[in-house]
Design an enzyme around this catalytic site. Structure first.
Site, PDB file in Angstrom:
ATOM      1  N   GLU A 157      -3.858  24.939  26.395  1.00  0.00           N
ATOM      2  CA  GLU A 157      -2.967  26.090  26.577  1.00  0.00           C
ATOM      3  C   GLU A 157      -3.491  27.000  27.679  1.00  0.00           C
ATOM      4  O   GLU A 157      -2.719  27.573  28.443  1.00  0.00           O
ATOM      5  CB  GLU A 157      -2.856  26.869  25.259  1.00  0.00           C
ATOM      6  CG  GLU A 157      -1.781  27.950  25.270  1.00  0.00           C
ATOM      7  CD  GLU A 157      -2.269  29.323  25.714  1.00  0.00           C
ATOM      8  OE1 GLU A 157      -1.422  30.189  25.965  1.00  0.00           O
ATOM      9  OE2 GLU A 157      -3.494  29.534  25.813  1.00  0.00           O
TER      10      GLU A 157
ATOM     11  N   ASP B  42      -8.043  24.994  22.556  1.00  0.00           N
ATOM     12  CA  ASP B  42      -8.971  25.203  23.666  1.00  0.00           C
ATOM     13  C   ASP B  42      -9.313  26.681  23.811  1.00  0.00           C
ATOM     14  O   ASP B  42      -8.632  27.558  23.267  1.00  0.00           O
ATOM     15  CB  ASP B  42      -8.365  24.670  24.968  1.00  0.00           C
ATOM     16  CG  ASP B  42      -7.017  25.320  25.295  1.00  0.00           C
ATOM     17  OD1 ASP B  42      -6.216  25.551  24.370  1.00  0.00           O
ATOM     18  OD2 ASP B  42      -6.776  25.623  26.487  1.00  0.00           O
TER      19      ASP B  42
HETATM   20 ZN   LIG Z   1      -4.577  32.121  23.376  1.00  0.00          ZN
END
Ligand SMILES: [Zn+2]
Length: 391
Positions: free
Chosen positions: A141, A79
């Protein structure tokens, strides 16, 4: 078998496949497109792939070459943060080459890591792997770390060592601080301002809380210090406060949000319990309702032993001493799986999370070289043979 696109073409496709993750639902996107691209390239190279669903539209990918226990994980997140296209000089979803740099959202943080890891592995795949190489691509993340949390909960992957390719300018990073974000809501009783006895002022109670928090912060900073961090103490930041509505009403409700960055060696759960132990009696004395809650799951502080083998090998390969950083990673979750874990990747954190993010081209060949030697060391060399080597 489909031909593997070039490194640059892989990154072009990854950047052209938006995968923003964000706690604001209207900006949040699926990462499925990125996962499917990586899955197709890695399976075309002979990796066994597993797509692990995390939540609707969100997936992790585990791609394994070779088999057996041990081995090396090369991990990255799929992401990106959201972006403001109007502040970019080029389309953030188009890879643009300029001034020896590749521009694009995620170029350094951290879609660029995947084609580089694939390129590092590719020429070695003809050889017999003594231990597996696992390329791991995670979800979310940048928002919740739900992908890494799901892996820790599922108990996989298992390997001896893990490298997380966050942009560190190829410096080995062996520790970082953790993150806690807390909310505190105090509820009192409204009433006419002319007579304090008619209500119970939540803002005044919050005033006592703030004093307690600042006292707690200075005690923490006396108790914990680590000079290897640019900010050598744990921090506690009062971020926002909301309460009351009118000057002539007793404030019935007041809310505070703050963040705490613990050093390695400090435990998030223990900190939460200690905060609660100190704040609750203040609320009781003030006679307000007390609601104390985490704003997200938090990230533990991360630390690998400074003298661990992986740290030393990466110092040798990169020619740079291991350091500490201020940003948090998925490191603690991979460490929970029993892997010695280090953060090392191409590109600079200075270019991450902002307009005109780029990956400097002079990072690419050295990154491929370091990763290739790590793969050779951990996957092609039999560790038992290593031990039997005469001294
Ligand atoms: Zn990163």
């Amino acid at each position: 078998m489909p031909r593997l696109p070039t490194l640059q073409e892989q990154l072009r496709q990854l950047i052209a496949t938006p995968s923003v993750s964000c706690t604001r639902a209207e900006l949040d996107m699926s990462n499925e497109g990125v996962i499917l691209l990586l899955e197709s390239w890695l399976s075309s190279l002979g990796f066994r792939t597993e797509i692990m669903p995390i939540s609707p539209g969100k997936f992790n990918l585990l791609a394994t070459y070779g088999s057996g226990p041990g081995g090396l994980v090369l991990a990255g997140h799929t992401d990106t943060v959201p972006c403001n296209p109007e502040r970019w000089q080029s389309d953030p979803f188009k890879l643009v080459e300029k001034d020896q740099r590749w521009y694009g959202l995620g170029s350094c943080d951290m879609k660029g890591f995947f084609p580089i890891a694939i390129e590092a592995a590719r020429p070695l795949l003809e050889q017999r792997f003594q231990e597996p190489l696992i390329i791991l691509a995670t979800a979310d993340e940048e928002s919740s770390m739900s992908g890494a949390r799901a892996l820790a909960a599922a108990g996989k992957p298992r390997a001896r060592k893990a490298i997380i390719g966050e942009p560190t300018s190829l410096k080995p990073i062996y520790q970082h601080k953790g993150i806690m974000m807390q909310g505190l809501r105090l509820t009192g009783q409204a009433g006419h301002s002319s007579n304090p006895a008619l209500g119970n002022n939540a803002m005044e109670a919050m005033h006592l809380m703030l004093a307690e928090l600042l006292q707690f912060r200075s005690e923490l900073q006396n108790r914990y210090q680590d000079a290897s961090f640019a900010v050598s103490v744990p921090t506690l930041n009062l971020g926002c406060i909301h309460g009351g509505d009118n000057p002539n009403r007793i404030c019935a409700s007041c809310e505070l949000e703050f963040d705490l960055r613990p050093l390695p060696g400090m435990d998030n759960d223990a900190l939460h319990a200690e905060l609660e132990r100190r704040l609750r009696p203040v609320a009781e004395r003030a006679g307000v309702e007390f609601d104390f809650y985490p704003l997200f799951g938090g990230v533990p502080a991360f630390q690998n032993a400074r003298d661990a083998e992986l740290v030393q090998i990466c110092e040798q390969l990169s020619g740079q001493p291991a350091e500490s950083v201020a940003f948090a990673t998925e490191g603690p979750f991979l460490q929970q799986l029993g892997m010695e874990t280090l953060i090392l990747g191409p590109g600079s954190i200075d270019q991450a999370h902002q307009p005109n993010e780029y990956l400097a081209l002079d990072q690419i060949d050295p990154a491929i070289g370091i990763l290739r030697r790590l793969i050779s060391h951990y996957c092609l060399t039999s560790p038992s043979a290593e031990v039997q080597k005469p001294k």
